[in-house]
Motif scaffolding. Structure first.
Motif, PDB file in Angstrom:
ATOM      1  N   UNK A  66      24.076 -57.137 -10.518  1.00  0.00           N
ATOM      2  CA  UNK A  66      22.888 -57.679  -9.855  1.00  0.00           C
ATOM      3  C   UNK A  66      21.609 -57.011 -10.352  1.00  0.00           C
ATOM      4  N   UNK A  67      21.719 -55.863 -11.009  1.00  0.00           N
ATOM      5  CA  UNK A  67      20.539 -55.159 -11.520  1.00  0.00           C
ATOM      6  C   UNK A  67      20.100 -55.649 -12.896  1.00  0.00           C
ATOM      7  N   UNK A  68      20.836 -56.569 -13.483  1.00  0.00           N
ATOM      8  CA  UNK A  68      20.470 -57.070 -14.803  1.00  0.00           C
ATOM      9  C   UNK A  68      19.075 -57.676 -14.795  1.00  0.00           C
ATOM     10  N   UNK A  69      18.356 -57.430 -15.890  1.00  0.00           N
ATOM     11  CA  UNK A  69      17.029 -58.020 -16.082  1.00  0.00           C
ATOM     12  C   UNK A  69      17.131 -59.153 -17.100  1.00  0.00           C
ATOM     13  N   UNK A  70      16.125 -59.998 -17.095  1.00  0.00           N
ATOM     14  CA  UNK A  70      16.136 -61.147 -18.003  1.00  0.00           C
ATOM     15  C   UNK A  70      16.331 -60.698 -19.437  1.00  0.00           C
ATOM     16  N   UNK A  71      15.606 -59.655 -19.860  1.00  0.00           N
ATOM     17  CA  UNK A  71      15.682 -59.216 -21.253  1.00  0.00           C
ATOM     18  C   UNK A  71      16.961 -58.458 -21.581  1.00  0.00           C
ATOM     19  N   UNK A  72      17.792 -58.161 -20.584  1.00  0.00           N
ATOM     20  CA  UNK A  72      19.110 -57.588 -20.874  1.00  0.00           C
ATOM     21  C   UNK A  72      20.010 -58.612 -21.555  1.00  0.00           C
ATOM     22  N   UNK A  73      19.794 -59.885 -21.235  1.00  0.00           N
ATOM     23  CA  UNK A  73      20.687 -60.933 -21.751  1.00  0.00           C
ATOM     24  C   UNK A  73      19.972 -61.938 -22.648  1.00  0.00           C
ATOM     25  N   UNK A  74      18.648 -61.867 -22.732  1.00  0.00           N
ATOM     26  CA  UNK A  74      17.897 -62.846 -23.521  1.00  0.00           C
ATOM     27  C   UNK A  74      16.899 -62.150 -24.433  1.00  0.00           C
ATOM     28  N   UNK A  75      16.724 -62.700 -25.627  1.00  0.00           N
ATOM     29  CA  UNK A  75      15.761 -62.179 -26.592  1.00  0.00           C
ATOM     30  C   UNK A  75      15.029 -63.357 -27.218  1.00  0.00           C
ATOM     31  N   UNK A  76      13.711 -63.379 -27.033  1.00  0.00           N
ATOM     32  CA  UNK A  76      12.881 -64.467 -27.567  1.00  0.00           C
ATOM     33  C   UNK A  76      13.395 -65.842 -27.149  1.00  0.00           C
ATOM     34  N   UNK A  77      13.808 -65.925 -25.901  1.00  0.00           N
ATOM     35  CA  UNK A  77      14.237 -67.211 -25.365  1.00  0.00           C
ATOM     36  C   UNK A  77      15.670 -67.594 -25.672  1.00  0.00           C
ATOM     37  N   UNK A  78      16.376 -66.768 -26.424  1.00  0.00           N
ATOM     38  CA  UNK A  78      17.759 -67.054 -26.767  1.00  0.00           C
ATOM     39  C   UNK A  78      18.687 -66.075 -26.054  1.00  0.00           C
ATOM     40  N   UNK A  79      19.813 -66.591 -25.582  1.00  0.00           N
ATOM     41  CA  UNK A  79      20.774 -65.739 -24.890  1.00  0.00           C
ATOM     42  C   UNK A  79      21.556 -64.932 -25.919  1.00  0.00           C
ATOM     43  N   UNK A  80      21.643 -63.653 -25.692  1.00  0.00           N
ATOM     44  CA  UNK A  80      22.360 -62.771 -26.606  1.00  0.00           C
ATOM     45  C   UNK A  80      23.864 -63.071 -26.580  1.00  0.00           C
ATOM     46  N   UNK A  81      24.536 -62.802 -27.689  1.00  0.00           N
ATOM     47  CA  UNK A  81      25.987 -62.927 -27.713  1.00  0.00           C
ATOM     48  C   UNK A  81      26.660 -61.632 -27.273  1.00  0.00           C
ATOM     49  N   UNK A  82      25.891 -60.523 -27.308  1.00  0.00           N
ATOM     50  CA  UNK A  82      26.367 -59.240 -26.808  1.00  0.00           C
ATOM     51  C   UNK A  82      25.223 -58.528 -26.113  1.00  0.00           C
ATOM     52  N   UNK A  83      25.559 -57.720 -25.138  1.00  0.00           N
ATOM     53  CA  UNK A  83      24.539 -56.982 -24.406  1.00  0.00           C
ATOM     54  C   UNK A  83      25.042 -55.580 -24.114  1.00  0.00           C
ATOM     55  N   UNK A  84      24.111 -54.676 -23.879  1.00  0.00           N
ATOM     56  CA  UNK A  84      24.437 -53.294 -23.529  1.00  0.00           C
ATOM     57  C   UNK A  84      23.628 -52.903 -22.309  1.00  0.00           C
ATOM     58  N   UNK A  85      24.296 -52.313 -21.321  1.00  0.00           N
ATOM     59  CA  UNK A  85      23.591 -51.835 -20.126  1.00  0.00           C
ATOM     60  C   UNK A  85      24.063 -50.432 -19.802  1.00  0.00           C
ATOM     61  N   UNK A  86      23.228 -49.713 -19.067  1.00  0.00           N
ATOM     62  CA  UNK A  86      23.580 -48.368 -18.627  1.00  0.00           C
ATOM     63  C   UNK A  86      24.236 -48.468 -17.254  1.00  0.00           C
ATOM     64  N   UNK A  87      25.418 -47.895 -17.128  1.00  0.00           N
ATOM     65  CA  UNK A  87      26.132 -47.938 -15.850  1.00  0.00           C
ATOM     66  C   UNK A  87      25.547 -46.926 -14.875  1.00  0.00           C
ATOM     67  N   UNK A  88      25.333 -47.370 -13.661  1.00  0.00           N
ATOM     68  CA  UNK A  88      24.783 -46.462 -12.659  1.00  0.00           C
ATOM     69  C   UNK A  88      25.783 -45.379 -12.270  1.00  0.00           C
ATOM     70  N   UNK A  89      27.030 -45.754 -12.157  1.00  0.00           N
ATOM     71  CA  UNK A  89      28.026 -44.802 -11.664  1.00  0.00           C
ATOM     72  C   UNK A  89      28.280 -43.672 -12.655  1.00  0.00           C
ATOM     73  N   UNK A  90      28.378 -44.002 -13.937  1.00  0.00           N
ATOM     74  CA  UNK A  90      28.731 -42.998 -14.944  1.00  0.00           C
ATOM     75  C   UNK A  90      27.536 -42.504 -15.753  1.00  0.00           C
ATOM     76  N   UNK A  91      26.435 -43.256 -15.741  1.00  0.00           N
ATOM     77  CA  UNK A  91      25.295 -42.894 -16.568  1.00  0.00           C
ATOM     78  C   UNK A  91      25.548 -43.127 -18.047  1.00  0.00           C
TER      79      UNK A  91
END
Length: 210
Positions: A66-91
């Motif tokens: 639920x914490x994902x931001x638009x730019x976590x999954x989209x770049x220049x209007x296109x949806x990424x095929x892969x994404x990277x996020x920082x986990x809150x629990x593990x850092x």
């Protein structure tokens, strides 16, 4: 211990699952996934379909999803095929794939003009500057499950986190790959999380001839 929603650092002053049945929640089966997906498509629930598909692909904990931001999954209007996020629990960072089906669902959701870079991908309907809460996500999941005749008390948000990892393990037997995809620091955590036992391991071993 099994990982549960109450373990999350994003919880409030009281556990979200107070007065609810707790414990390991089973993953969804393929037919259940498709039943939910079809119902959401027929009902034109664009946000819910994007959330559901992304939950399955990302294998993220609820608070990270639920914490994902638009730019976590989209770049220049296109949806990424892969994404990277920082986990809150593990850092620690975790990568995930965004399949074509999910890219289409998320793309339709991002056609809304009020979804902009840097803002929550799934904003709260009370305050659009903030993301929906894990509790709101859990309530949505409950409605999806009830719609196909499943008991919401028997499942949880971790059911969606477990689903694809369980399928990958059963098809490949590659526990290390599942560990990386789930962002676990220890392989033992993955074994416990998937509920792997001898009955699961033996069919995989029987497929290997030396």
């Amino acid at each position: 211990m099994h990982e549960s929603f109450s373990d999350h650092p994003c919880r409030t002053n009281f556990p979200w699952n107070r007065d609810k049945l707790i414990g390991p929640k089973p993953p969804l089966k393929a037919k259940e996934i498709w039943s939910i997906r079809v119902r959401l498509q027929v009902a034109h629930r664009i946000r819910d379909l994007a959330l559901f598909d992304l939950a399955l692909d990302s294998k993220l904990r609820a608070c990270d999803l639920v914490s994902l931001r638009v730019d976590d999954v989209a770049l220049n209007g296109r949806i990424r095929s892969r994404a990277t996020v920082m986990q809150r629990k593990t850092g620690r960072p975790v990568q995930f794939e965004i399949t074509e089906q999910t890219r289409e669902a998320v793309g339709r959701w991002l056609e809304k003009p009020d979804l902009r870079k840097g803002e929550p991908l799934f904003p709260s309907r009370i305050n659009r500057a903030r993301p929906m809460t894990p509790r709101q996500y859990a309530r949505l999941l409950g409605s999806w499950l009830r719609a196909i005749g499943l008991d919401p008390l028997a499942y949880g948000t971790h059911s969606l986190r477990r689903t694809k990892g369980s399928m990958i393990y059963r098809r490949t037997g590659n526990l290390r790959a599942v560990q990386l995809l789930l962002g676990h620091t220890k392989i033992e955590s993955t074994v416990r999380y998937l509920g792997i036992d001898v009955d699961d391991a033996l069919p995989i071993a029987e497929q290997v001839e030396i």
